[in-house]
Design a protein around this motif. Structure first.
Motif, PDB file in Angstrom:
ATOM      1  N   VAL A  44       0.862  -1.181   0.000  1.00 46.03           N
ATOM      2  CA  VAL A  44       0.000   0.000   0.000  1.00 46.03           C
ATOM      3  C   VAL A  44       0.899   1.231   0.000  1.00 46.03           C
ATOM      4  O   VAL A  44       1.784   1.364   0.853  1.00 46.03           O
ATOM      5  CB  VAL A  44      -0.928   0.028   1.229  1.00 46.03           C
ATOM      6  N   GLU A  45       0.684   2.104  -0.966  1.00 45.32           N
ATOM      7  CA  GLU A  45       1.397   3.381  -1.004  1.00 45.32           C
ATOM      8  C   GLU A  45       0.419   4.480  -0.619  1.00 45.32           C
ATOM      9  O   GLU A  45      -0.405   4.915  -1.419  1.00 45.32           O
ATOM     10  CB  GLU A  45       1.989   3.633  -2.395  1.00 45.32           C
ATOM     11  N   HIS A  46       0.508   4.908   0.652  1.00 44.64           N
ATOM     12  CA  HIS A  46      -0.356   5.966   1.143  1.00 44.64           C
ATOM     13  C   HIS A  46       0.144   7.324   0.657  1.00 44.64           C
ATOM     14  O   HIS A  46       1.287   7.480   0.228  1.00 44.64           O
ATOM     15  CB  HIS A  46      -0.395   5.946   2.668  1.00 44.64           C
ATOM     16  N   ARG A  47      -0.764   8.311   0.754  1.00 46.96           N
ATOM     17  CA  ARG A  47      -0.453   9.688   0.353  1.00 46.96           C
ATOM     18  C   ARG A  47       0.090   9.728  -1.081  1.00 46.96           C
ATOM     19  O   ARG A  47       0.960  10.524  -1.408  1.00 46.96           O
ATOM     20  CB  ARG A  47       0.526  10.342   1.338  1.00 46.96           C
ATOM     21  N   THR A  48      -0.442   8.850  -1.909  1.00 44.44           N
ATOM     22  CA  THR A  48      -0.075   8.780  -3.323  1.00 44.44           C
ATOM     23  C   THR A  48      -1.329   9.040  -4.155  1.00 44.44           C
ATOM     24  O   THR A  48      -2.218   8.193  -4.241  1.00 44.44           O
ATOM     25  CB  THR A  48       0.537   7.408  -3.665  1.00 44.44           C
ATOM     26  N   ARG A  49      -1.403  10.214  -4.748  1.00 48.93           N
ATOM     27  CA  ARG A  49      -2.576  10.637  -5.488  1.00 48.93           C
ATOM     28  C   ARG A  49      -2.351  10.413  -6.977  1.00 48.93           C
ATOM     29  O   ARG A  49      -1.438  11.004  -7.572  1.00 48.93           O
ATOM     30  CB  ARG A  49      -2.843  12.113  -5.216  1.00 48.93           C
ATOM     31  N   ILE A  97      -3.461   0.684 -20.576  1.00 50.02           N
ATOM     32  CA  ILE A  97      -2.783   1.680 -19.762  1.00 50.02           C
ATOM     33  C   ILE A  97      -1.285   1.420 -19.846  1.00 50.02           C
ATOM     34  O   ILE A  97      -0.822   0.306 -19.581  1.00 50.02           O
ATOM     35  CB  ILE A  97      -3.282   1.636 -18.310  1.00 50.02           C
ATOM     36  N   ALA A  98      -0.544   2.451 -20.216  1.00 46.94           N
ATOM     37  CA  ALA A  98       0.906   2.317 -20.360  1.00 46.94           C
ATOM     38  C   ALA A  98       1.668   2.926 -19.188  1.00 46.94           C
ATOM     39  O   ALA A  98       2.830   2.577 -18.957  1.00 46.94           O
ATOM     40  CB  ALA A  98       1.373   2.967 -21.666  1.00 46.94           C
ATOM     41  N   ALA A  99       1.021   3.854 -18.469  1.00 43.50           N
ATOM     42  CA  ALA A  99       1.694   4.491 -17.337  1.00 43.50           C
ATOM     43  C   ALA A  99       0.683   5.095 -16.394  1.00 43.50           C
ATOM     44  O   ALA A  99      -0.399   5.525 -16.807  1.00 43.50           O
ATOM     45  CB  ALA A  99       2.680   5.560 -17.810  1.00 43.50           C
ATOM     46  N   ILE A 100       1.039   5.091 -15.129  1.00 41.01           N
ATOM     47  CA  ILE A 100       0.251   5.741 -14.085  1.00 41.01           C
ATOM     48  C   ILE A 100       1.044   6.945 -13.599  1.00 41.01           C
ATOM     49  O   ILE A 100       2.204   6.817 -13.191  1.00 41.01           O
ATOM     50  CB  ILE A 100      -0.015   4.780 -12.906  1.00 41.01           C
ATOM     51  N   LEU A 101       0.432   8.122 -13.655  1.00 42.01           N
ATOM     52  CA  LEU A 101       1.082   9.336 -13.172  1.00 42.01           C
ATOM     53  C   LEU A 101       0.507   9.676 -11.803  1.00 42.01           C
ATOM     54  O   LEU A 101      -0.719   9.697 -11.622  1.00 42.01           O
ATOM     55  CB  LEU A 101       0.864  10.494 -14.135  1.00 42.01           C
ATOM     56  N   CYS A 102       1.376   9.918 -10.844  1.00 42.02           N
ATOM     57  CA  CYS A 102       0.902  10.171  -9.488  1.00 42.02           C
ATOM     58  C   CYS A 102       1.809  11.158  -8.769  1.00 42.02           C
ATOM     59  O   CYS A 102       2.926  11.458  -9.223  1.00 42.02           O
ATOM     60  CB  CYS A 102       0.796   8.871  -8.686  1.00 42.02           C
ATOM     61  N   GLU A 103       1.304  11.666  -7.664  1.00 41.57           N
ATOM     62  CA  GLU A 103       2.058  12.568  -6.813  1.00 41.57           C
ATOM     63  C   GLU A 103       2.048  12.009  -5.399  1.00 41.57           C
ATOM     64  O   GLU A 103       1.011  11.567  -4.909  1.00 41.57           O
ATOM     65  CB  GLU A 103       1.445  13.966  -6.823  1.00 41.57           C
ATOM     66  N   GLY A 104       3.210  12.023  -4.766  1.00 44.97           N
ATOM     67  CA  GLY A 104       3.319  11.503  -3.417  1.00 44.97           C
ATOM     68  C   GLY A 104       4.317  12.278  -2.600  1.00 44.97           C
ATOM     69  O   GLY A 104       4.749  13.372  -2.998  1.00 44.97           O
ATOM     70  N   PRO A 105       4.722  11.733  -1.472  1.00 50.11           N
ATOM     71  CA  PRO A 105       5.680  12.431  -0.614  1.00 50.11           C
ATOM     72  C   PRO A 105       6.988  12.775  -1.315  1.00 50.11           C
ATOM     73  O   PRO A 105       7.632  13.769  -0.989  1.00 50.11           O
ATOM     74  CB  PRO A 105       5.905  11.430   0.525  1.00 50.11           C
ATOM     75  N   GLY A 106       7.381  11.976  -2.305  1.00 50.34           N
ATOM     76  CA  GLY A 106       8.626  12.238  -3.031  1.00 50.34           C
ATOM     77  C   GLY A 106       8.460  13.094  -4.261  1.00 50.34           C
ATOM     78  O   GLY A 106       9.407  13.270  -5.030  1.00 50.34           O
ATOM     79  N   GLY A 107       7.249  13.627  -4.464  1.00 41.62           N
ATOM     80  CA  GLY A 107       6.993  14.450  -5.634  1.00 41.62           C
ATOM     81  C   GLY A 107       6.318  13.671  -6.742  1.00 41.62           C
ATOM     82  O   GLY A 107       5.858  12.543  -6.556  1.00 41.62           O
ATOM     83  N   PRO A 108       6.236  14.238  -7.958  1.00 43.71           N
ATOM     84  CA  PRO A 108       5.601  13.550  -9.089  1.00 43.71           C
ATOM     85  C   PRO A 108       6.347  12.261  -9.444  1.00 43.71           C
ATOM     86  O   PRO A 108       7.574  12.180  -9.327  1.00 43.71           O
ATOM     87  CB  PRO A 108       5.694  14.561 -10.228  1.00 43.71           C
ATOM     88  N   ARG A 109       5.577  11.287  -9.900  1.00 42.55           N
ATOM     89  CA  ARG A 109       6.170   9.989 -10.241  1.00 42.55           C
ATOM     90  C   ARG A 109       5.417   9.374 -11.404  1.00 42.55           C
ATOM     91  O   ARG A 109       4.209   9.561 -11.552  1.00 42.55           O
ATOM     92  CB  ARG A 109       6.121   9.056  -9.027  1.00 42.55           C
ATOM     93  N   ARG A 110       6.135   8.639 -12.201  1.00 39.76           N
ATOM     94  CA  ARG A 110       5.557   7.918 -13.337  1.00 39.76           C
ATOM     95  C   ARG A 110       5.818   6.432 -13.126  1.00 39.76           C
ATOM     96  O   ARG A 110       6.977   6.008 -12.969  1.00 39.76           O
ATOM     97  CB  ARG A 110       6.201   8.401 -14.629  1.00 39.76           C
ATOM     98  N   ILE A 111       4.764   5.630 -13.117  1.00 42.28           N
ATOM     99  CA  ILE A 111       4.881   4.189 -12.968  1.00 42.28           C
ATOM    100  C   ILE A 111       4.619   3.556 -14.332  1.00 42.28           C
ATOM    101  O   ILE A 111       3.511   3.661 -14.873  1.00 42.28           O
ATOM    102  CB  ILE A 111       3.885   3.646 -11.927  1.00 42.28           C
ATOM    103  N   GLU A 112       5.622   2.940 -14.881  1.00 38.79           N
ATOM    104  CA  GLU A 112       5.457   2.248 -16.167  1.00 38.79           C
ATOM    105  C   GLU A 112       4.590   1.011 -15.986  1.00 38.79           C
ATOM    106  O   GLU A 112       4.741   0.265 -15.008  1.00 38.79           O
ATOM    107  CB  GLU A 112       6.814   1.845 -16.732  1.00 38.79           C
ATOM    108  N   VAL A 113       3.675   0.791 -16.903  1.00 39.23           N
ATOM    109  CA  VAL A 113       2.763  -0.344 -16.854  1.00 39.23           C
ATOM    110  C   VAL A 113       2.971  -1.173 -18.107  1.00 39.23           C
ATOM    111  O   VAL A 113       2.780  -0.682 -19.230  1.00 39.23           O
ATOM    112  CB  VAL A 113       1.292   0.123 -16.748  1.00 39.23           C
ATOM    113  N   GLY A 114       3.360  -2.419 -17.924  1.00 40.25           N
ATOM    114  CA  GLY A 114       3.599  -3.297 -19.062  1.00 40.25           C
ATOM    115  C   GLY A 114       2.323  -3.871 -19.647  1.00 40.25           C
ATOM    116  O   GLY A 114       1.245  -3.809 -19.046  1.00 40.25           O
TER     117      GLY A 114
END
Length: 537
Positions: free
Chosen positions: A233-238, A253-270
């Motif tokens: 579970v990744e909390h505080r991840t919008r 879906i090729a990628a999930i874009l989110c914002e969390g405690p570490g800033g913006p993030r891109r999760i690649e989806v295979g």
């Protein structure tokens, strides 16, 4: 993409699965992936913007600051997907499954309301429905008419004004939170889905409850079960957006874009990965007040769940039309409140007035209240950590923009103390007794702008399919996807959507059990007929 850092995919081989948002639909989807599709728990990640899971099935607080729940969904014996899911989940005490606990608990504390409605300060024991023959004929016509013929019509489009003054409507609208301007299609589905309960409707017979609030009784055990199996579970991840890749009629879906405690993030989806997305939220942009402050309204754009759905649906009509549900706040809002009491006088008075012990009676509606106010005194303790000397009650109003009877303000502008003053006045409590209760009570109101948005008038395509046409590696969950014949605003709908999505994406395990069809049982039809005509007794 500038400003993003890329999350590294674990080097373990096989698929990855992501659940966007952490409400009951996502938790159920994770469990069904493990149980029905043999997906290892450690490859499943839940992305949640808040610091706890459960979504609308929340429960928090303590006896000093006050407890709070935004609401609670009622259960009944034909919630087949819900009870199937929780037959695999042990309680926190690990002495039985959650399903076994619920069924055993409701054999001890049976729903048997003796005061479903209160008028002129007097309780109505088994109030008559008060329906005229023309009202009953319209109800029967709605049950027989194909859903497609109702279009985007409202309930008020089918009934004359006198219907909305009947006891039937008062009990119906406050039990399920319907308004006259809500969807006739949803009203019809409810009539058919719960026909087997109409015979005991004025006493709330057949309604099942959890031992504690649903966060403690459902969410926490399910969360613990998932954690034991390695679900992350990744909390505080919008999640702010989803990127799609298209090939012909197929889309993934090729990628999930989110914002969390570490800033913006891109999760690649295979291509072999799976993404399950909960659309919309009935409790998005909720705001809380306290004993001395009314909840401050929040802007529609503060609802992150709605922003995500609007973003991905833009130019993709097969993803539904979120604007049908999130642009009509005056038609979908109401206020709930949770009161933490440190004086037992109110609970004793309500017990003596209603003839029901807490947990047995259920919803009490003050039929003549300007706010159309209802309260529930659940069995105590309502929270697992609640001290014996503390009681918790919950309530809500449906007409929140009108003045109260004792408090001449709209409910949505009231503090917790003012709401409790109105409750006490409706119960006929005043003077020193009322002042003592007010002085020892913490009341937390909650304004929810989208709480009945799923009931708004809609048409075909406004809610997308669980797995839209061409969806290669993703599916939709929750209250705003389309499940024929089942009814929104229930735990069952969210859980059924999760099971349906997992079966569609993985093609493994059992298919969800069919929706209960009590209308095909002659005994159910006969009892409903007699009850609607006030012949049951």
């Amino acid at each position: 993409m500038q400003g993003l850092h890329h999350g590294r995919r674990p080097d373990h081989g096989g698929i990855r699965a992501y659940c966007v948002r952490g409400g009951i639909a996502s938790l159920a989807a994770a469990a069904f992936m493990i149980r029905e599709a043999d997906v290892p728990g450690h490859v499943i990640t839940i992305l949640e913007a808040e610091d706890r899971l459960g979504g609308s099935l929340d429960g928090a607080g303590d006896p000093e600051r006050g407890y709070v729940i935004r609401g609670g969904r009622m259960l009944e014996a034909e919630f087949r997907c819900t009870f199937d899911l929780f037959s695999s989940i042990p309680t926190l005490a690990r002495d039985r499954t959650v399903t076994e606990e619920i069924l055993a608990w409701n054999r001890v504390i049976r729903s048997q309301s003796k005061a479903r409605l209160v008028r002129a300060g007097r309780r109505l024991d088994t109030p008559a429905f008060g329906l005229a023959e023309r009202h009953i004929l319209t109800l029967e016509r709605l049950g027989l008419e194909p859903e497609g013929m109702l279009g985007r019509s409202s309930i008020a489009d089918h009934f004359e004004a006198s219907f909305f003054e009947t006891n039937f409507w008062l009990m119906w609208c406050t039990t399920f939170a319907f308004q006259p301007w809500h969807s006739a299609v949803e009203f019809r589905r409810y009539l058919l889905r719960f026909m087997h309960l109409i015979g005991g409707f004025s006493r709330l017979e057949g309604i099942l409850r959890t031992r504690y609030n649903q966060y403690d009784s459902l969410v926490r055990p399910l969360q613990a079960w998932l954690a034991e199996r390695g679900v992350r579970v990744e909390h505080r991840t919008r999640v702010t957006d989803l990127e799609f890749a298209e090939a012909g009629q197929a889309r993934r879906i090729a990628a999930i874009l989110c914002e969390g405690p570490g800033g913006p993030r891109r999760i690649e989806v295979g291509a072999e990965d799976r993404v399950l997305v909960t659309l919309g939220s009935m409790t998005d942009a909720s705001s809380f007040g306290d004993t001395d402050h009314a909840p401050a309204p929040r802007e529609r754009t503060e609802g992150a769940a709605w922003r995500l759905w609007e973003r991905i649906a833009d130019g993709r009509p097969e993803f539904g039309r979120p604007v049908v549900f999130d642009r009509h706040v005056p038609d979908s809002r109401w206020v709930s409140f949770t009161a933490t009491l440190r004086d037992p006088a109110l609970f004793r008075m309500v017990r003596d007035f209603t003839g029901n012990v807490p947990g047995e009676g259920g919803l009490i509606t003050f039929a003549e209240s300007g706010w159309l106010l209802s309260i529930v005194l659940p069995h105590q303790p309502h929270f697992a950590d609640q001290p014996e000397e503390v009681q918790v009650l919950w309530g809500y109003g449906l007409k929140v923009d009108r003045p109260g009877d004792a408090v001449a303000k709209p409910m949505l502008a009231c503090t917790g103390r003012e709401i409790m003053q109105e409750v006490l006045a409706q119960l006929g409590l005043g003077g020193e007794a009322a002042e003592r209760i007010l002085a020892t009570t913490t009341c937390i109101p909650c304004l929810m702008p989208f709480i009945t948005s799923q009931f708004l008038c809609r048409g075909p395509g406004d809610r997308p399919a669980v797995r839209p046409e061409g969806a290669a590696n993703f599916a939709f969950l929750g209250q705003f996807c389309e499940l024929p014949e089942d009814v929104v605003f229930t735990v069952e709908y969210s859980v059924r959507s999760a099971w349906t999505a997992v079966q569609a994406l993985f093609g493994a395990g059992r298919v969800p059990p069919p929706v209960h069809q009590g209308r095909f049982d002659p005994r159910v039809l006969w009892r409903a007929f007699r009850t609607l005509h006030d012949l049951e007794g």
